[in-house]
Design a protein around this motif. Structure first.
Motif, PDB file in Angstrom:
ATOM      1  N   GLN A   4       1.077  -5.047  26.649  1.00  0.00           N
ATOM      2  CA  GLN A   4       1.911  -5.627  25.594  1.00  0.00           C
ATOM      3  C   GLN A   4       1.946  -4.729  24.357  1.00  0.00           C
ATOM      4  O   GLN A   4       3.003  -4.546  23.750  1.00  0.00           O
ATOM      5  CB  GLN A   4       1.416  -7.022  25.230  1.00  0.00           C
ATOM      6  N   LYS A  51       4.082  -1.620  25.138  1.00  0.00           N
ATOM      7  CA  LYS A  51       5.508  -1.959  25.087  1.00  0.00           C
ATOM      8  C   LYS A  51       5.984  -2.076  23.637  1.00  0.00           C
ATOM      9  O   LYS A  51       7.108  -1.694  23.316  1.00  0.00           O
ATOM     10  CB  LYS A  51       5.782  -3.260  25.838  1.00  0.00           C
ATOM     11  N   HIS A  52       5.114  -2.598  22.776  1.00  0.00           N
ATOM     12  CA  HIS A  52       5.462  -2.706  21.359  1.00  0.00           C
ATOM     13  C   HIS A  52       5.609  -1.319  20.741  1.00  0.00           C
ATOM     14  O   HIS A  52       6.600  -1.045  20.060  1.00  0.00           O
ATOM     15  CB  HIS A  52       4.389  -3.510  20.609  1.00  0.00           C
ATOM     16  N   ASN A  94       8.664   0.387  21.660  1.00  0.00           N
ATOM     17  CA  ASN A  94       9.832  -0.400  21.262  1.00  0.00           C
ATOM     18  C   ASN A  94      10.615  -0.934  22.477  1.00  0.00           C
ATOM     19  O   ASN A  94      11.820  -1.105  22.415  1.00  0.00           O
ATOM     20  CB  ASN A  94      10.752   0.385  20.332  1.00  0.00           C
ATOM     21  N   ILE A  95       9.894  -1.201  23.560  1.00  0.00           N
ATOM     22  CA  ILE A  95      10.498  -1.798  24.749  1.00  0.00           C
ATOM     23  C   ILE A  95      10.542  -3.313  24.589  1.00  0.00           C
ATOM     24  O   ILE A  95      11.548  -3.954  24.870  1.00  0.00           O
ATOM     25  CB  ILE A  95       9.701  -1.409  26.019  1.00  0.00           C
ATOM     26  N   GLU A  96       9.424  -3.867  24.132  1.00  0.00           N
ATOM     27  CA  GLU A  96       9.300  -5.310  23.911  1.00  0.00           C
ATOM     28  C   GLU A  96       8.376  -5.529  22.717  1.00  0.00           C
ATOM     29  O   GLU A  96       7.165  -5.678  22.877  1.00  0.00           O
ATOM     30  CB  GLU A  96       8.733  -5.977  25.167  1.00  0.00           C
ATOM     31  N   PRO A  97       8.939  -5.547  21.508  1.00  0.00           N
ATOM     32  CA  PRO A  97       8.107  -5.675  20.305  1.00  0.00           C
ATOM     33  C   PRO A  97       7.333  -7.001  20.263  1.00  0.00           C
ATOM     34  O   PRO A  97       7.810  -8.023  20.760  1.00  0.00           O
ATOM     35  CB  PRO A  97       9.116  -5.605  19.160  1.00  0.00           C
ATOM     36  N   LEU A  98       6.156  -6.941  19.687  1.00  0.00           N
ATOM     37  CA  LEU A  98       5.372  -8.153  19.441  1.00  0.00           C
ATOM     38  C   LEU A  98       6.090  -8.927  18.343  1.00  0.00           C
ATOM     39  O   LEU A  98       6.286  -8.411  17.243  1.00  0.00           O
ATOM     40  CB  LEU A  98       3.948  -7.800  19.014  1.00  0.00           C
ATOM     41  N   THR A  99       6.483 -10.142  18.641  1.00  0.00           N
ATOM     42  CA  THR A  99       7.269 -10.904  17.679  1.00  0.00           C
ATOM     43  C   THR A  99       6.422 -11.788  16.782  1.00  0.00           C
ATOM     44  O   THR A  99       6.822 -12.120  15.675  1.00  0.00           O
ATOM     45  CB  THR A  99       8.311 -11.778  18.405  1.00  0.00           C
ATOM     46  N   ASN A 103       8.252  -9.214  11.555  1.00  0.00           N
ATOM     47  CA  ASN A 103       8.170  -7.960  12.292  1.00  0.00           C
ATOM     48  C   ASN A 103       7.250  -6.947  11.626  1.00  0.00           C
ATOM     49  O   ASN A 103       6.994  -5.887  12.180  1.00  0.00           O
ATOM     50  CB  ASN A 103       9.566  -7.360  12.482  1.00  0.00           C
ATOM     51  N   ASN A 157      -2.623 -11.713  23.723  1.00  0.00           N
ATOM     52  CA  ASN A 157      -2.060 -12.802  24.523  1.00  0.00           C
ATOM     53  C   ASN A 157      -2.860 -14.109  24.450  1.00  0.00           C
ATOM     54  O   ASN A 157      -2.670 -14.994  25.275  1.00  0.00           O
ATOM     55  CB  ASN A 157      -1.891 -12.359  25.980  1.00  0.00           C
TER      56      ASN A 157
END
Length: 175
Positions: free
Chosen positions: A66, A69-70, A73-78, A132, A168
């Motif tokens: 995770q 990915k953040h 910049n594939i799936e940023p931690l929101t 963000n 997580n």
């Protein structure tokens, strides 16, 4: 005292220190609750929450994925709490160095994160200026408040606990 997912955190030591010399401490129960009685009104107090723990608790390969990915910049931690958990070197940003430090803990090369306690805490009503960029204008640790002279009811001071490296929310809260 809860996680950002709403799970109670038992075993948190909550200290209260008053400018008038009052010093009390208690621990949260299984529901994450704590209580102080007969606190003098009109004084200013500091609340200092702390909880011992191991760095590895809740830190897994899934957290690494995770965070990676953040960074890519594939799936940023929101969630701002996820971002704060991911910043294990306390640089106010999430970088490859955070990944390296988390890997060292997973591989048991390190047993602690050097710059951050296993658990940090924020007031539950903390306002994030930008979800963000959770690091802006925010501090964790000791919090001050004043009990007004005319206060007769209970004052609620809820806290959110953040486990370092546990993006997580998989930490065993009983440890």
């Amino acid at each position: 005292v809860l996680t950002d997912a709403g799970d109670p955190i038992p075993g948190v030591q909550v200290q209260i220190l008053g400018t008038g010399g009052l010093a009390l401490a208690t621990f949260t129960d299984a529901q994450g609750s704590y209580r102080f009685s007969n606190i003098p009104v009109g004084d200013t107090y500091q609340i200092n929450p702390s909880r011992p723990g191991t760095a590895i608790n809740g830190v897994s390969v899934l957290d690494l994925i995770q965070v990676q990915k953040h960074i890519l910049n594939i799936e940023p931690l929101t969630s701002p709490y996820q971002q704060l958990a991911a910043d294990v070197n306390v640089s106010n940003s999430i970088t490859t160095l955070d990944l390296i430090l988390m890997r060292k803990v997973i591989l048991n090369l390190d047993t602690a994160f050097e710059n951050v306690n296993a658990w940090t805490f924020l007031p539950a009503d903390a306002v994030f200026n930008d979800n963000n960029h959770a690091f802006q204008g925010l501090s964790a640790g000791t919090f001050s408040f004043t009990i007004p002279i005319d206060q007769t009811d209970a004052i609620l001071f809820d806290l959110i606990g953040i486990k370092a490296g546990d993006v997580n929310n998989s930490a065993d809260l009983g440890k």
